[in-house]
Design a protein around this motif. Structure first.
Motif, PDB file in Angstrom:
ATOM      1  N   ILE A   1       0.856  -1.281  -0.004  1.00 25.24           N
ATOM      2  CA  ILE A   1       0.071   0.090  -0.035  1.00 25.24           C
ATOM      3  C   ILE A   1       0.805   1.162   0.065  1.00 25.24           C
ATOM      4  N   ASN A   2       2.033   1.061   0.743  1.00 25.07           N
ATOM      5  CA  ASN A   2       2.894   2.303   0.852  1.00 25.07           C
ATOM      6  C   ASN A   2       3.651   2.668  -0.575  1.00 25.07           C
ATOM      7  N   ASN A   3       3.655   1.210  -1.374  1.00 28.21           N
ATOM      8  CA  ASN A   3       4.537   1.834  -2.384  1.00 28.21           C
ATOM      9  C   ASN A   3       3.465   2.099  -3.804  1.00 28.21           C
ATOM     10  N   ILE A   4       2.170   1.924  -3.443  1.00 25.74           N
ATOM     11  CA  ILE A   4       1.100   2.164  -4.310  1.00 25.74           C
ATOM     12  C   ILE A   4       1.394   3.820  -4.765  1.00 25.74           C
ATOM     13  N   MET A   5       1.465   4.504  -3.549  1.00 26.36           N
ATOM     14  CA  MET A   5       1.623   5.891  -3.509  1.00 26.36           C
ATOM     15  C   MET A   5       2.735   6.343  -4.174  1.00 26.36           C
ATOM     16  N   ILE A   6       3.943   5.554  -4.118  1.00 24.43           N
ATOM     17  CA  ILE A   6       5.107   5.934  -4.747  1.00 24.43           C
ATOM     18  C   ILE A   6       5.211   5.596  -6.381  1.00 24.43           C
ATOM     19  N   VAL A   7       4.370   4.691  -6.838  1.00 24.42           N
ATOM     20  CA  VAL A   7       4.516   4.454  -8.226  1.00 24.42           C
ATOM     21  C   VAL A   7       3.369   5.271  -8.775  1.00 24.42           C
ATOM     22  N   SER A   8       2.364   5.636  -8.121  1.00 28.43           N
ATOM     23  CA  SER A   8       1.219   6.267  -8.797  1.00 28.43           C
ATOM     24  C   SER A   8       1.439   7.532  -9.398  1.00 28.43           C
ATOM     25  N   PRO A   9       1.012   7.546 -10.619  1.00 27.26           N
ATOM     26  CA  PRO A   9       1.392   8.946 -11.475  1.00 27.26           C
ATOM     27  C   PRO A   9       0.682  10.179 -10.826  1.00 27.26           C
TER      28      PRO A   9
ATOM     29  N   PHE B   1      -3.318   0.038 -16.317  1.00 27.22           N
ATOM     30  CA  PHE B   1      -2.020   0.017 -17.060  1.00 27.22           C
ATOM     31  C   PHE B   1      -0.764   0.037 -16.489  1.00 27.22           C
ATOM     32  N   MET B   2      -0.781   0.639 -15.266  1.00 33.54           N
ATOM     33  CA  MET B   2       0.271   0.860 -14.687  1.00 33.54           C
ATOM     34  C   MET B   2       0.728  -0.425 -13.668  1.00 33.54           C
ATOM     35  N   MET B   3      -0.613  -1.291 -13.376  1.00 32.34           N
ATOM     36  CA  MET B   3      -0.455  -2.439 -12.667  1.00 32.34           C
ATOM     37  C   MET B   3       0.497  -3.298 -13.726  1.00 32.34           C
ATOM     38  N   ILE B   4       0.035  -3.482 -15.068  1.00 27.96           N
ATOM     39  CA  ILE B   4       0.330  -4.406 -16.231  1.00 27.96           C
ATOM     40  C   ILE B   4       1.784  -4.190 -16.453  1.00 27.96           C
ATOM     41  N   ILE B   5       2.247  -2.734 -16.496  1.00 31.69           N
ATOM     42  CA  ILE B   5       3.495  -2.501 -16.632  1.00 31.69           C
ATOM     43  C   ILE B   5       4.526  -2.794 -15.543  1.00 31.69           C
ATOM     44  N   MET B   6       3.898  -2.705 -14.516  1.00 33.03           N
ATOM     45  CA  MET B   6       4.870  -3.190 -13.423  1.00 33.03           C
ATOM     46  C   MET B   6       4.960  -4.587 -13.190  1.00 33.03           C
ATOM     47  N   LEU B   7       3.884  -5.515 -13.615  1.00 36.22           N
ATOM     48  CA  LEU B   7       4.039  -6.805 -13.643  1.00 36.22           C
ATOM     49  C   LEU B   7       5.237  -7.125 -14.773  1.00 36.22           C
ATOM     50  N   PHE B   8       5.128  -6.611 -15.771  1.00 35.40           N
ATOM     51  CA  PHE B   8       6.258  -6.951 -16.941  1.00 35.40           C
ATOM     52  C   PHE B   8       7.610  -6.608 -16.596  1.00 35.40           C
ATOM     53  N   THR B   9       7.648  -5.499 -15.597  1.00 31.93           N
ATOM     54  CA  THR B   9       8.994  -4.947 -15.296  1.00 31.93           C
ATOM     55  C   THR B   9       9.405  -5.325 -14.109  1.00 31.93           C
ATOM     56  N   ARG B  10       8.850  -6.153 -13.402  1.00 27.45           N
ATOM     57  CA  ARG B  10       8.988  -6.782 -12.092  1.00 27.45           C
ATOM     58  C   ARG B  10      10.506  -7.084 -11.985  1.00 27.45           C
ATOM     59  N   THR B  11      11.185  -6.566 -10.829  1.00 24.27           N
ATOM     60  CA  THR B  11      12.521  -6.788 -10.477  1.00 24.27           C
ATOM     61  C   THR B  11      12.710  -7.891  -9.507  1.00 24.27           C
ATOM     62  N   LYS B  12      13.462  -8.539  -9.643  1.00 22.91           N
ATOM     63  CA  LYS B  12      14.039  -9.611  -8.380  1.00 22.91           C
ATOM     64  C   LYS B  12      14.686  -8.731  -7.509  1.00 22.91           C
ATOM     65  N   SER B  13      14.033  -7.773  -7.022  1.00 19.14           N
ATOM     66  CA  SER B  13      14.464  -6.948  -5.978  1.00 19.14           C
ATOM     67  C   SER B  13      14.789  -7.483  -4.520  1.00 19.14           C
ATOM     68  N   LYS B  14      16.186  -7.670  -4.129  1.00 20.78           N
ATOM     69  CA  LYS B  14      16.337  -8.252  -3.046  1.00 20.78           C
ATOM     70  C   LYS B  14      16.465  -7.477  -1.543  1.00 20.78           C
ATOM     71  N   THR B  15      16.129  -6.061  -1.761  1.00 21.78           N
ATOM     72  CA  THR B  15      16.029  -4.990  -1.105  1.00 21.78           C
ATOM     73  C   THR B  15      14.920  -5.594   0.043  1.00 21.78           C
ATOM     74  N   ILE B  16      15.158  -5.362   1.491  1.00 19.72           N
ATOM     75  CA  ILE B  16      14.103  -5.461   2.203  1.00 19.72           C
ATOM     76  C   ILE B  16      13.121  -4.417   2.112  1.00 19.72           C
ATOM     77  N   GLY B  17      11.796  -4.483   2.194  1.00 16.58           N
ATOM     78  CA  GLY B  17      10.960  -3.521   2.244  1.00 16.58           C
ATOM     79  C   GLY B  17      10.489  -3.098   0.734  1.00 16.58           C
ATOM     80  N   VAL B  18      11.096  -2.999  -0.161  1.00 20.54           N
ATOM     81  CA  VAL B  18      10.623  -2.490  -1.503  1.00 20.54           C
ATOM     82  C   VAL B  18       9.940  -3.827  -2.179  1.00 20.54           C
ATOM     83  N   GLY B  19       8.673  -4.031  -1.529  1.00 18.32           N
ATOM     84  CA  GLY B  19       7.848  -4.860  -2.450  1.00 18.32           C
ATOM     85  C   GLY B  19       7.220  -4.451  -3.711  1.00 18.32           C
ATOM     86  N   ARG B  20       6.464  -5.104  -4.055  1.00 19.47           N
ATOM     87  CA  ARG B  20       5.636  -4.690  -5.260  1.00 19.47           C
ATOM     88  C   ARG B  20       4.155  -4.895  -5.151  1.00 19.47           C
ATOM     89  N   LEU B  21       3.726  -4.591  -6.347  1.00 18.05           N
ATOM     90  CA  LEU B  21       1.976  -4.568  -6.220  1.00 18.05           C
ATOM     91  C   LEU B  21       1.601  -5.824  -6.407  1.00 18.05           C
TER      92      LEU B  21
END
Lengths: 262, 362, 267
Positions: A98-106, C247-267
């Motif tokens: 939820i936190n990140n939704i705000m960051i990536v939202s246009p 659209f944003m969610m679809i793009i994020m799905l396609f460009t999903r990174t295998k990020s190992k950083t704690i906390g930076v989750g994804r949609l």
């Protein structure tokens, strides 16, 4: 290869700085246009300072930025700490999402949805709505700046503090907060930058009586060229440059010193 | 077969001289080890031969061909890197095939060569594995296979065993030696581990502060270290000050002992070196130097005994029998176990002196 | 104590993330006369809106592609420099100047008698109508997004171990082969991250579109702004917003990174 690389870098630097210097150059043009340079003048700088409306807007912008970043930093610290201490990793993951939704939202989406929200809640558009909006979009970035610092923290520090008899509030103020101070500062700095840099969200929620610089400049720019904007931008550039350079040299000098020891 | 000559090679980084007047010839087909502490310039030599860097001054020849300015990608030399440097985006097979694909070798040949290389390093069943799924030892083997599949005439190995644990390291030492004799190509191996150097090499080059200190076979260097630095670096040693009143006689603590070295100026001040395993512990007053035993540590194969002589100098002795701590004993050694080193003597004058002395004896 | 810490954050999330999105979705089902209806969605699938979406995607694609094309070599060059962090900092520095001011500068640069046309005239070229053209829009878009693309690219290229490059050279790869076969595949996560941070905002630009492209370019961003602030048709604006989020969610799905950083989750 080496030479073409350098050339490319130089061209990119020229291109990146061209608009800024272009504005600065013509801010001294007495002809009042951004093409032929007629003669040198300070008129536009003077008129910026004499334009009381513009000065009010400038103060608005700075106050909004300061107030919103302070509040966002405090809420962000709370958020990061509670996420860090949260036991369930599932809940943490979803809260982070939820936190990140705000960051990536246009920006447009944030602006438009806040417009609906404020209308829905009956908050009239003006200084309050702008400050609330800025706090809102700054919090998640503050959280993301602090959270990694919390994870970098050695957990045995907390155990050691507890072992030495510290109460939870003492642990927080004496151990945790000093440890994550760089993250807090970075978060505050980012919030400040976000606020000063924002246009789109403010544009949606300023209303008619209140304005911030970016919205005002947009209105002026749509009417064509006004060299007062050039003067403002030149001053902003110089201020930003000074602050950032001081910050940069202070931070690198420290690392150089550290490096000397090894 | 390629012989590598380095003549008066200098290397400088930002005003720091990392290699000074390096002159050496690597003959084809031998196993060379460049030995020295970190920062002595050993890796720089490897990088220069590999073509990753170019010398500030001096010449590098492969046979008769001058290699200055010729980059790594066109040299028939391959490297096994310290951290293996395997490509994480490619699997085992593709990692090994990388060099062949660059050379546009046809598919079947690649298949054959990669299979052969995998067999050589005992990894036939790991073809399709991801690099991340391999253990340290397996990665090491892939790195070797990836290098040798290109059939280099020289293989450079940059501390390739340093990341492995003790047991695996010894296994890999055997395997490296085997691979080298099977391929018959030159290996230039860089390490700071003297045991590795002694076990593997045909020739050892000992370096310090960007310079060659001593070169020779492992036995030469172990038995006749040129100076204190080499003696300390290779194996353990006891070094005391002494003088040489005449050839074949050395004076330690005012007492003269028979030895086999000579060719010095009369009464030359020398360092006298005795290996811990060459010293025998005798009952008090029955040996050459009286000592008190301080501590005795059990080391598995032997005891490591620390003793103090009457001048307060500490000696280390390796022995299979343990003396009693705190008791007086005496040290004994044979004339041929005494190694005399002249401080400040370089390799050239050392060789000259030995030559002259031997001539004189015969 | 811990609960007390949690309250402000949770309240913020509820009021400023969950409720606004809910309201946006809710409003998308109302027409301008406040009737509950699917008409907005029907309209979104009409030809004119589809055309707008396609053109918005096309411009976002162009901007992203050119930004990547400029930034990748730039990141490679910076990596090789001695003072790389300093140069990176110098390149990022202009981001601290408000985007609006830089956009405004381009109005001057591209105008009929501006810098570009002055140069063109000196080279004997005919006068170019740059301002209020789609070319200008793409150029300014690329300009604005360069730092945002450069940072993730540089980070991933810079984190590639030098020994990977040495190994590839050792195995006979030329400089271009090293880039193609080793550096690019190893920096793909950075490319994805860069594409993500450029494409989504490029899809929703409206200030630059208005100031630089005039009416030549319509993006999802300008459409939303127009529906909300000019046409005052919040329902239609919300509908476009809902699609933009999709659209944003679809793009994020396609460009999903295998990020190992704690906390930076994804949609």
């Amino acid at each position: 290869m080496k030479l073409t690389g350098r050339l490319f870098l130089i061209i990119m630097l020229i291109v990146l700085y061209l608009p800024i210097f272009y504005l600065a150059y013509y801010s001294f043009n007495s002809a009042g246009t951004m093409n032929e340079f007629e003669s040198f003048t300070f008129d536009y700088y003077l008129s910026v300072f004499q334009d009381s409306r513009l000065m009010v807007i400038l103060m608005n912008t700075i106050s909004v930025a300061l107030i919103s970043s302070v509040v966002a930093t405090i809420v962000g610290i709370c958020g990061a700490l509670s996420l860090y201490f949260l036991k369930s990793s599932k809940i943490r993951a979803s809260l982070l999402n939820i936190n990140n939704i705000m960051i990536v939202s246009p920006d447009v989406i944030i602006g438009a949805s806040f417009l609906i929200l404020f209308t829905f809640l009956g908050i009239s558009l003006g200084s309050v709505s702008v400050i609330l909006a800025h706090i809102a979009f700054s919090i998640p970035i503050v959280v993301l700046m602090i959270l990694p610092k919390l994870y970098e923290m050695n957990t045995s520090l907390l155990d050691a503090a507890r072992d030495l008899g510290a109460t939870p509030s003492l642990i927080l103020s004496r151990v945790v907060l000093p440890q994550i101070k760089p993250g807090i500062l970075a978060g505050f700095f980012m919030a400040l930058t976000y606020s000063l840099d924002d246009f789109a969200v403010s544009f949606f929620v300023t209303g008619s009586g209140f304005s911030v610089l970016s919205v005002e400049i947009y209105a002026m720019a749509r009417q064509g060229i006004s060299l007062e904007i050039n003067a403002i931008s030149t001053m902003i550039f110089l201020i930003v440059l000074t602050i950032v350079l001081i910050y940069y040299f202070l931070s690198t000098r420290k690392t150089v010193k550290r490096g000397d020891l090894s | 077969m390629t012989t590598v000559h380095l003549t008066d090679v200098h290397m400088q980084y930002d005003g720091n001289r990392v290699l000074d007047k390096f002159t050496y010839t690597f003959e084809a087909g031998k196993f060379y080890t460049i030995l020295g502490p970190s920062g002595c310039g050993k890796t720089t030599v490897l990088k220069l031969i590999g073509g990753f860097i170019h010398p500030t001054d001096g010449e590098i020849y492969f046979n008769d061909k001058k290699m200055n300015g010729i980059d790594a990608n066109v040299r028939k030399v391959n490297t096994v890197f310290q951290d293996y440097a395997l490509f994480p985006h490619l699997n085992v097979y593709e990692n090994i095939a990388f060099g062949l694909r660059i050379k546009k070798v046809n598919k079947q040949t690649i298949e054959q060569k990669v299979s052969r290389a995998l067999k050589l390093v005992n990894l036939e069943d790991f073809k399709a594995r991801d690099i991340q799924a391999l253990s340290g030892g397996q990665r090491q083997r892939v790195a070797i296979a990836r290098a040798i599949v290109n059939e280099p005439s020289i293989l450079l190995l940059d501390e390739p065993l340093s990341a492995l644990d003790q047991n695996l390291r010894i296994d890999m030492q055997y395997e490296l030696k085997e691979i080298q004799s099977e391929l018959g190509i030159t290996f230039i191996f860089v390490t700071h581990d003297q045991e590795e150097a002694l076990a593997l090499s045909d020739e050892i080059i000992v370096m310090d502060k960007g310079k060659i200190v001593q070169t020779g076979t492992p036995k030469d260097i172990y038995d006749e270290p040129l100076n204190r630095y080499v003696a300390d670096f290779i194996g353990e040693s006891n070094i005391v000050k002494g003088t040489m009143p005449e050839d074949g006689v050395v004076k330690i603590y005012g007492k003269a002992y028979e030895c086999v070295d000579g060719g010095f100026k009369p009464n030359a001040k020398v360092d006298v070196m005795l290996r811990p395993e060459d010293i025998v512990i005798k009952p008090h007053n029955h040996g050459k130097i009286n000592v008190d035993v301080d501590t005795v540590l059990f080391r598995g194969v032997h005891y490591e005994i620390s003793v103090y002589d009457n001048d307060g100098y500490e000696w280390i002795i390796h022995s299979t029998v343990a003396p009693t701590e705190g008791q007086p004993y005496s040290l004994d050694f044979k004339p041929e176990d005494i190694h005399i080193m002249l401080p400040g003597e370089d390799e050239e004058s050392f060789d000259k002196r030995i030559e002259q002395y031997e001539e004189q004896l015969s | 104590m811990r609960r007390l810490l949690f309250i402000p954050y949770i309240v913020w999330m509820g009021i400023f993330v969950i409720i606004p999105i809910g309201l946006l979705v809710g409003f998308s089902f109302f027409d301008i006369e406040d009737n509950l209806t699917f008409s907005n969605y029907r309209e979104f699938f009409s030809w004119s809106y589809l055309q707008m979406s396609i053109s918005s995607f096309w411009y976002a694609f162009l901007i992203t592609a050119f930004t990547l094309l400029v930034c990748y070599p730039l990141a490679l060059i910076i990596k090789q420099l001695k003072l790389k962090m300093f140069w990176l900092f110098i390149i990022i520095l202009p981001t601290w100047i408000n985007i609006l001011l830089k956009t405004y500068a381009f109005i001057g640069i591209f105008s009929r008698e501006g810098l570009v046309n002055n140069l063109a005239a000196q080279l004997g070229l005919p006068e170019l109508q740059l301002l209020f053209s789609d070319v200008a829009f793409v150029i300014v878009g690329v300009y604005i997004f360069i730092p945002f693309m450069l940072l993730p690219l540089f980070n991933s290229i810079n984190s590639i171990d030098q020994s990977m490059i040495s190994a590839a050279q050792d195995l006979g790869a030329t400089r271009m082969q090293v880039i193609r076969k080793v550096i690019f595949p190893l920096s793909i996560e950075g490319v994805k991250a860069g594409v993500q941070v450029v494409f989504i905002p490029a899809l929703s630009l409206f200030m630059i579109t208005r100031l630089i492209a005039g009416n030549k370019v319509v993006t999802l961003g300008t459409a939303i702004e127009q529906q909300f602030l000019t046409a005052e048709n919040w329902g239609m604006g919300s509908t476009i917003g809902v699609f933009l989020i999709l659209f944003m969610m679809i793009i994020m799905l396609f460009t999903r990174t295998k990020s190992k950083t704690i906390g930076v989750g994804r949609l």
